[in-house]
Design a protein around this motif. Structure first.
Motif, mmCIF file in Angstrom:
data_model
loop_
_atom_site.group_PDB
_atom_site.id
_atom_site.type_symbol
_atom_site.label_atom_id
_atom_site.label_comp_id
_atom_site.label_asym_id
_atom_site.label_seq_id
_atom_site.Cartn_x
_atom_site.Cartn_y
_atom_site.Cartn_z
ATOM 1 N N UNK A 170 -8.918 7.364 5.422
ATOM 2 C CA UNK A 170 -7.802 6.925 5.044
ATOM 3 C C UNK A 170 -7.539 6.639 3.499
ATOM 4 N N UNK A 171 -6.347 7.241 2.515
ATOM 5 C CA UNK A 171 -6.454 7.512 1.497
ATOM 6 C C UNK A 171 -6.064 5.795 0.817
ATOM 7 N N UNK A 172 -5.085 5.174 1.737
ATOM 8 C CA UNK A 172 -4.725 3.852 1.336
ATOM 9 C C UNK A 172 -4.655 3.059 2.645
ATOM 10 N N UNK A 173 -4.560 1.714 2.272
ATOM 11 C CA UNK A 173 -4.323 0.875 3.521
ATOM 12 C C UNK A 173 -3.185 -0.369 2.927
ATOM 13 N N UNK A 218 -14.158 1.368 -3.982
ATOM 14 C CA UNK A 218 -12.918 1.774 -3.347
ATOM 15 C C UNK A 218 -11.738 1.393 -4.296
ATOM 16 N N UNK A 219 -11.044 2.249 -5.028
ATOM 17 C CA UNK A 219 -10.307 1.766 -6.054
ATOM 18 C C UNK A 219 -9.139 0.755 -5.543
ATOM 19 N N UNK A 220 -8.699 0.136 -6.728
ATOM 20 C CA UNK A 220 -7.981 -1.042 -6.308
ATOM 21 C C UNK A 220 -6.525 -0.421 -5.839
ATOM 22 N N UNK A 221 -6.097 0.718 -6.333
ATOM 23 C CA UNK A 221 -4.829 1.302 -5.848
ATOM 24 C C UNK A 221 -4.727 1.726 -4.583
ATOM 25 N N UNK A 222 -5.890 1.635 -3.793
ATOM 26 C CA UNK A 222 -5.805 2.078 -2.462
ATOM 27 C C UNK A 222 -5.543 1.222 -1.344
ATOM 28 N N UNK A 223 -5.565 -0.213 -1.949
ATOM 29 C CA UNK A 223 -5.674 -1.369 -0.862
ATOM 30 C C UNK A 223 -4.552 -2.160 -1.181
ATOM 31 N N UNK A 224 -3.472 -2.591 -0.391
ATOM 32 C CA UNK A 224 -2.488 -3.342 -0.661
ATOM 33 C C UNK A 224 -2.228 -4.361 0.457
ATOM 34 N N UNK A 225 -1.399 -5.273 -0.280
ATOM 35 C CA UNK A 225 -0.953 -6.496 0.829
ATOM 36 C C UNK A 225 0.529 -6.508 0.494
ATOM 37 N N UNK A 243 3.026 1.915 -2.508
ATOM 38 C CA UNK A 243 1.722 2.242 -2.199
ATOM 39 C C UNK A 243 1.299 3.653 -2.267
ATOM 40 N N UNK A 244 2.392 4.461 -1.722
ATOM 41 C CA UNK A 244 2.299 5.709 -1.924
ATOM 42 C C UNK A 244 2.122 6.407 -3.084
ATOM 43 N N UNK A 245 2.919 5.754 -4.192
ATOM 44 C CA UNK A 245 2.711 6.100 -5.604
ATOM 45 C C UNK A 245 1.479 5.748 -6.041
#
Lengths: 276, 279, 341, 136
Positions: D62-65, D100-107, D125-127
């Motif tokens: 996964x690129x992002x979560x 794992x870059x902080x831009x890849x994980x959000x809440x 998130x996608x941006x």
């Protein structure tokens, strides 16, 4: 053995039969017909079944080499692979490698009486030697099969019993720990029934398989009846991976169950530590 | 101090204050020690304590199924014992903590003082039932300078660093098995249904294992460095455990092993918790 | 025939080998870990450490060996064999490591079943060994029939350091001879005196090994000791990790698993396994003949010094002492087996 | 955990059953458009969000979560999201440490009625993931 020893033959499921609640019997046939004809084994040996995408597991042959147009295995649902096998349908593809291990030394038993004692699913491991002996009945004298389970419901291969009984000089004794309505056979534990039947040790080989607790008491009974340790034969179960004594997990002392077993006489087992 | 230690343990065992005692004894050469298990009060002569006593004996408290234990602890190991008591693994009254003053221990591989011993606040043990010896605690607080330095790297650099480290990993699980708080009887790494980790070893799977393990010990890890010193291929796991300690302190003002009644940061909450980063 | 070579020229030979094949040699990294790694240049070779942290075993007997790829489609299943292994050189291992290959060779060729993944790779591997000048406190190779700091078992080419920075080079196989004949300009013929010098080297080196075990006597003690109360306490410090087995040059136990990429594609993989692991012998359904830690600990030592001797007439150990160093709680294999009663 | 640059961005969205999942439904009902890069997995509550699954998601490529739940105080189980609110900063910090870059994980907090907000969150998130992929 030549070629890659880890590579399985590709086979298809040609028949599935439900034996009891958690046991199913599967018939496999190689895709390569010539390989199926060449493939042979001896009663008591085992195979490694490959479920592509899941893994490998060890099962024993349920049919004897005298009926080798297919390979049959009775599989109880206990682990990762066996659970996945139970999901399969007729026509699905599996892999089979083997045969591995030693076998019941029938060639040494010509002219003798055979006494089979099985408990519960233990009959699955004895079906192949039973049917082999029945198919080559001319080589043996009387055959007695004593089989017990917790309840009549838990008996495997119920439909085979009548065929087995039809063979000359063959006796089937069935027992259940607890009877049920319509149960015409014996009620009681296998060792007790064995005592009641009172087989003679003369010229007889006892072949036993079942849960450890049953084995323990059956052994005691047999020794009391006058059987010597080398007249008693059993087959062991242990975690196996490779099938030919390399992966290092199924040893009891220096013996590998997969290579030097799984068939042992009680005379051999007596000297082994209790680590199986 | 060895003599004192031996006498004390002899006394505890004779008076039945403890069934077993765990201490250190000499191992294969003068630079190595190993855990010693004493049952017989007459057998205490082999107990020693020196600067090579690197193991954290708190580890064995969850492994031995005994009612009363006496355990030799350096100041830092006491935090582990407290943490295990907090997790209700055993009762405080069932373990006799023998604190030994410690001037720092040496890594048997490099013969250098462990990094954690440099600014040690517990050279003189705190909270022990018996204390042997004297040592002067460091005046400087624990330093997180190396972690802070590492945090400054870009995520790509960090990734490359860890990829290299986990390529070395042979997944022998020494780090997990020497960890006093990794006592789960059925570790996720061994489960097959569902299977998080297969036996297949590659850098990616190794990293997955370490990430999950680190997450599992957050708020419980006392940064004792047992995993770091156990690693047969010198993976700097200390860089991770220290990060956990730093995060617990900074995010939740929590220090594991400090208080046997505390609620660990992830099993409690406060309605006023910060949510600055949540959209 | 024996040859002489200087240390500088060894590096030249190494560079020549690197140009032709994949060469693995001890290399030191930023954390001071010395491992067998692929060399790009001879200057990366780190020859000062006695032993690498892990063995060279994993270059031939891979920790995760991909057996074959499995592809499912509507017509059934196809099995795709892996590519043939490439030629490799393991440079700078020690006699105990090299002998480890000899021990595992027998296992993988045992009975009628020949493991071709291993044997094919072994056939394409050249092993160049360097005799040990400074054995450490954990070494005990001289306890074994074939063990010594200058033993050639398992090596294709053995280099023994002599005086004045020269090495005596002895080839024991065709592969070893080929290394010399391909690089003949770097070698010079050795004289009788140098063979004698090697003897002196051997004596001096062996004298530094402080422990010599009587393994025959130990085996006799082990046979009846299966139920001995000794095992009840000796296993206690052991934390049951697999460090000792994974750094061992002779431990060979493995597991076969399947790695699924998706529903249609998977791969059969063999990975090293360890008898110290609880799930090693746990059967589906939960029965485990070696359920408690005592049994697993006993199995490891019994296997190495008793069972394996029954099957192969040699111990499953070469005396490298890596397990002693790698053990997080410093369990000493020598003390464990010596103390059996 | 792959660091390869791929064209398609894959974001795994773990959405709580009671608020955010319904919120995502609302986004569609309200004809708000959001990037199709997100693959949604429904979970009972953010309190149940096992960090292992997030780590596993990154491991499997996964690129992002994104983990999204009810606003604090609105949890169906009254306090599940409070636990998640503590787990998140720690997990994010640890993952960053692993590279794992902080831009890849959000809440995020998205309630059942905030369809519009959900679209905004996914866009952000996608941006962010795109920014990470393009600018490193």
């Amino acid at each position: 053995m030549t070629g890659n020893i880890y590579k399985p033959h590709i086979a298809k499921i040609i028949d599935i039969k439900i034996e009891t609640g958690d046991i199913k019997s599967f018939k496999f046939q190689f895709v390569d017909q010539a390989a199926q004809k060449e493939f042979t084994w001896k009663a008591g040996q085992f195979l490694i079944l490959n479920l592509f995408g899941i893994g490998e597991a060890v099962f024993t042959f349920a049919n004897p080499q005298t009926r080798n147009e297919y390979i049959e295995c009775s599989i109880r649902k206990v682990g990762l692979v066996s659970e996945a096998v139970h999901e399969l349908e007729i026509g699905d593809t599996v892999g089979i490698r083997g045969p591995y291990g030693n076998w019941f030394p029938f060639e040494k038993w010509h002219g003798k009486n055979l006494l089979y004692v099985a408990g519960g699913v233990g009959l699955a491991a004895l079906r192949s030697p039973i049917e082999f002996a029945l198919d080559t009945k001319q080589d043996f004298k009387n055959i007695t099969i004593l089989y017990g389970a917790r309840s009549p419901m838990d008996l495997c291969y119920k439909d085979k019993f009548s065929d087995w009984e039809k063979v000359k000089d063959t006796q089937m004794i069935l027992t259940a720990d607890k009877g049920a309505d319509g149960w015409k056979h014996k009620v009681g534990f296998v060792p007790a029934v064995l005592k009641e039947v009172h087989p003679s040790p003369k010229d007889t080989v006892a072949i036993i398989c079942g849960p450890p607790i049953m084995i323990k008491f059956v052994l005691k009974e047999l020794l009391d009846l006058g059987f010597t340790p080398d007249q008693i034969v059993t087959t062991l179960e242990m975690k196996m991976k490779c099938g030919f004594g390399k992966c290092g997990r199924c040893n009891v002392k220096h013996l590998y169950i997969c290579k030097d077993g799984p068939v042992f006489t009680y005379a051999q087992l007596k000297d082994l530590p209790d680590e199986y | 101090m060895d003599k004192e230690l031996q006498e004390l343990i002899k006394k505890l065992l004779t008076e039945k204050k403890a069934e077993w005692a765990i201490g250190y004894e000499k191992a294969y050469d003068e630079f190595s020690t190993r855990p010693a298990f004493i049952i017989d009060p007459a057998d205490t002569a082999r107990l020693i304590f020196n600067k090579y006593c690197i193991n954290n004996l708190g580890l064995y408290l969850t492994k031995l199924k005994k009612n009363k234990l006496a355990v030799v602890c350096k100041g830092c190991d006491i935090a582990t014992v407290f943490e295990l008591i907090r997790e209700k693994q055993f009762k405080r009254e069932n373990v006799a903590i023998i604190g030994v003053a410690c001037e720092g221990v040496l890594d048997k591989r490099t013969n250098k003082l462990l990094e954690k011993c440099e600014n040690c606040q517990v050279k003189q043990p705190k909270g022990a039932d018996f204390t042997l010896g004297n040592a002067k605690n460091s005046e400087k607080p624990k330093s997180y300078a190396d972690v802070v330095e590492f945090e400054k790297k870009s995520s790509k650099e960090k990734l490359e660093f860890w990829n290299r480290q986990f390529e070395k990993c042979i997944r022998c699980y020494a780090c997990r098995n020497v960890c006093p708080v990794c006592y789960c009887p059925d570790c996720f790494a061994l489960r097959s249904m569902p299977e998080y980790l297969s036996k297949h070893v590659d850098a990616d799977k190794n990293k997955l294992f370490h990430m999950i393990r680190m997450q599992h010990v957050f708020g419980r890890c006392t940064d004792c460095k047992a995993c770091d010193t156990a690693c047969p291929v010198n993976i700097p796991l200390s860089m991770l455990t220290k990060k956990l300690a730093k995060d617990a302190k900074e995010l939740f003002n929590y220090e594991s092993g400090a208080d046997t009644d505390a609620r660990p940061p992830l099993s409690t909450y406060d309605e006023g918790d910060s949510e600055s980063d949540i959209m | 025939m024996a040859y002489l070579i200087t240390k500088e020229n060894i590096k030249e030979v190494l560079n020549a080998l690197i140009a032709a094949k994949t060469v693995y040699a001890p290399k030191k990294d930023a954390e001071d870990t010395v491992l067998f790694e692929k060399l790009v240049n001879a200057s990366e070779w780190h020859g000062d450490s006695l032993l690498t942290h892990t063995t060279a075993k994993d270059k031939v007997y891979l920790q995760s060996e991909r057996f074959f790829k499995i592809k499912k489609d509507k017509n059934g299943v196809t099995i795709e064999d892996p590519a043939e292994p490439e030629e490799i050189v393991i440079f700078g291992c020690r006699p105990c490591d090299a002998r480890g290959f000899d021990v595992i060779n027998k296992l993988f060729n045992w009975s009628d079943f020949v493991d071709e993944y291993y044997t094919k790779r072994m056939a394409k591997t050249t092993i160049i060994t360097i005799s040990c000048e400074k054995p450490e406190s954990t070494c005990f190779c001289t306890s074994f029939a074939k063990g010594s700091p200058v033993n050639e078992t398992g090596s294709d080419l053995l280099l023994t350091p002599l005086k004045d920075g020269k090495y005596l080079a002895e080839a024991y196989t065709e592969k070893g001879e080929k290394v010399i004949s391909d690089n003949l300009k770097y070698f010079s013929e050795a004289a009788e005196t140098e063979a004698k010098e090697k003897e002196a080297f051997k004596t001096a080196s062996e004298a530094k090994i402080i422990k010599k075990l009587d393994l025959a006597a130990i085996k006799k003690l082990m046979e009846p000791a299966f139920e001995s109360a000794y095992w009840e306490t000796v296993h206690l410090p052991c934390v049951k990790c697999g460090a000792c087995t994974f750094v061992c040059p002779t431990c060979y136990c493995f597991d076969i698993t399947e790695k699924a990429f998706d529903n249609m594609n998977s791969e059969r993989v063999r990975s090293w396994d360890t008898c110290m692991s609880e799930i090693f012998t746990r059967m589906a359904g939960g029965v485990n003949p070696r359920s408690d830690t005592k049994k697993r600990f006993r199995q490891r030592f019994m296997h190495k010094f008793n069972y394996h001797v029954d099957n192969f007439k040699e111990e499953l150990c070469t005396g490298c002492g890596r397990c002693i160093k790698a053990c997080p709680v410093s369990i000493d294999v020598r003390k464990v087996i010596e103390g059996i009663k | 955990m792959s660091n390869e640059k791929k064209k398609d961005i894959n974001v795994v969205g773990f959405l709580c059953n009671w608020c955010s999942y319904a919120g995502a439904d609302m986004t569609g009902l309200g004809r708000n458009i959001y990037p199709s890069n997100i693959k949604i997995i429904r979970i009972p509550c953010t309190g149940r969000m096992d960090p292992m699954m997030i780590i596993e998601a990154f491991h499997n490529g996964a690129d992002g979560v994104l983990v999204s739940g009810c606003h604090p105080g609105d949890c169906h189980y009254s306090e599940g999201n409070f636990y998640w609110r503590r787990r998140y900063p720690h997990l994010k910090s640890l993952m960053e440490h692993f590279g794992i870059d902080k831009r890849r994980f959000h809440a995020s907090w998205v309630s059942a009625s905030e369809g519009k907000k959900f679209a905004e969150v996914v866009k952000k998130v996608v941006a962010d993931v795109k920014d990470w992929q393009e600018n490193g």
